[in-house]
Design a protein around this motif. Structure first.
Motif, PDB file in Angstrom:
ATOM      1  N   THR A 137     -22.666  65.934  27.228  1.00 26.34           N
ATOM      2  CA  THR A 137     -22.542  65.117  26.020  1.00 26.34           C
ATOM      3  C   THR A 137     -23.052  63.706  26.259  1.00 26.34           C
ATOM      4  N   LEU A 159     -20.189  64.173  16.810  1.00 23.75           N
ATOM      5  CA  LEU A 159     -18.804  64.572  17.030  1.00 23.75           C
ATOM      6  C   LEU A 159     -18.546  65.987  16.513  1.00 23.75           C
ATOM      7  N   ALA A 160     -19.112  66.309  15.373  1.00 23.60           N
ATOM      8  CA  ALA A 160     -18.942  67.651  14.819  1.00 23.60           C
ATOM      9  C   ALA A 160     -19.582  68.697  15.721  1.00 23.60           C
ATOM     10  N   TYR A 163     -17.492  69.027  18.877  1.00 27.95           N
ATOM     11  CA  TYR A 163     -16.254  69.739  18.561  1.00 27.95           C
ATOM     12  C   TYR A 163     -16.506  71.242  18.406  1.00 27.95           C
ATOM     13  N   ALA A 164     -17.618  71.585  17.774  1.00 29.56           N
ATOM     14  CA  ALA A 164     -17.908  72.999  17.525  1.00 29.56           C
ATOM     15  C   ALA A 164     -18.369  73.713  18.783  1.00 29.56           C
ATOM     16  N   GLY A 167     -16.011  72.859  22.058  1.00 26.59           N
ATOM     17  CA  GLY A 167     -14.708  73.458  21.788  1.00 26.59           C
ATOM     18  C   GLY A 167     -14.735  74.969  21.957  1.00 26.59           C
TER      19      GLY A 167
END
Length: 373
Positions: A137, A159-160, A163-164, A167
């Protein structure tokens, strides 16, 4: 062991199934999706050699890591080195993106490096994968900052995306670890249950054997001892003495049946011979051939006739055991009276001859190993 299968083997097979799933996912991701993205953005990469070289380097890392993982030969050092090489290849690929394209339609390396981390670090502590995903990242953030494209909209998209993708990758690695741990725990529980059942079965068998011995003592030995104690039997009586010798030999054989010896039949016959030798009888025990594994009941039947003859022998006896592929023969020759000729129990072939002139008794029990054609 669980039903004859090593519990470590069961857990290893389950882990291998999880590893195969990871290898398939990463293979489809890189060789399928990444290839399409590279081809779609080929015209905008600069330099193109960097994009092609990083894709090829990741393919090589994927192949090496997959082979080592499936062979259970992926050491901690090798896994970290390959993960570091995958991160470097991701940096090279990111450098070839157009300005601000680190999270665009032509970016592919960031997600791929994360899945490579799952592949290479699935057997390592989870924090190692977290470090790799954080570094991956950081590469994306650094590329966007260098291009001056780190605005509010881009940060939200970043961020999305993190997160996807990260995560999902962390969740997959965590669940794979939990599944492996669960399989190992379930296997260990099953193994403990199997050991408990085996121990219970062994205890039950020991109890049944003790009960059998007790019933034998109660039905055969107790009347003899009670008769002697109550003076209903005369210890000077020849019949009583022979009866006592027979029961003593049977007791010795009974205890010898549970001994762990390479040749149980010979061991039990030797126990019967010891009782006779204590009365001054010279006993010779001979054996020829390799004895097969015989059930306790068969050994008991084969030794019963010999026991009777040895218990009534006066001065000498010779016991011979002959084992062939067809049958097992136990014979005894002794200076025993004809009264020892008692029908031998069980489905054995019995032969007996009494020589009155020599005062010699010959007895033979034959148990067929193979049925007659």
């Amino acid at each position: 062991m669980i039903a004859g299968v090593d519990k470590g083997m069961v857990a290893t097979r389950f882990a291998n199934a999880v590893n195969i799933g990871v290898v398939v996912i990463v293979g489809v991701w890189h060789l399928g999706l990444d290839t399409l993205l590279v081809l779609r953005g080929w015209s905008v990469y600069e330099p193109r050699a960097a994009a092609a070289g990083s894709w090829l380097a990741l393919a090589v890392i994927q192949t090496i890591g997959s082979v080592l993982l499936l062979r259970s030969a992926l050491s901690a050092r090798t896994a970290r080195m390959l993960a570091g090489a995958a991160l470097v290849a991701g940096v090279v690929a990111t450098a070839a993106y157009p300005s601000g394209g680190a999270i665009g339609d032509v970016s592919w390396a960031g997600n791929t490096v994360g899945w490579f981390g799952v592949l290479l670090l699935i057997q390592r502590p989870l924090w190692e994968l977290i470090v790799l995903l954080g570094a991956d990242t950081a590469v994306t953030v650094g590329s966007l900052a260098a291009d001056g494209a780190l605005d509010h909209v881009t940060v939200s998209r970043l961020l999305a995306m993190v997160y996807a993708t990260a995560g999902i990758q962390l969740t997959f690695a965590y669940l794979a670890r939990r599944l492996n741990d669960g399989a190992r725990e379930a296997t260990e529980i099953a193994a403990r249950q199997a050991e408990h059942l085996a121990s219970a079965a062994a205890d039950e068998a020991v109890h049944a054997e003790r009960q059998r011995r007790y019933e034998y003592l109660r039905s055969r030995v107790e009347p003899l001892l009670s008769g002697l104690a109550e003076r209903q039997l005369d210890p000077e009586d020849t019949v009583v003495r022979q009866r006592a010798a027979v029961e003593a030999a049977r007791l010795r054989r009974l205890f010898a049946e549970t001994d762990d010896t390479p040749h149980p039949l010979l061991h039990e016959l030797r126990a019967c011979a010891d009782v006779a030798e204590q009365r001054g009888v010279r006993v010779t025990l001979l054996s020829y051939g390799d004895l097969p594994d015989l059930p306790t009941s068969v050994r008991r039947e084969l030794g019963e006739g010999t026991l009777l003859v040895l218990s009534t022998a006066a001065t000498r006896a010779r016991v011979t055991v002959v084992a062939t592929p067809e049958d097992v023969v136990v014979s005894v020759v002794a200076d025993a009276p004809s009264e020892a000729l008692v029908k031998s129990p069980g489905p054995l072939t019995v032969s007996a001859i009494y020589d009155e002139e020599e005062n010699q008794l010959w007895w033979e029990d034959r148990w067929p190993v193979r049925p007659a054609p």
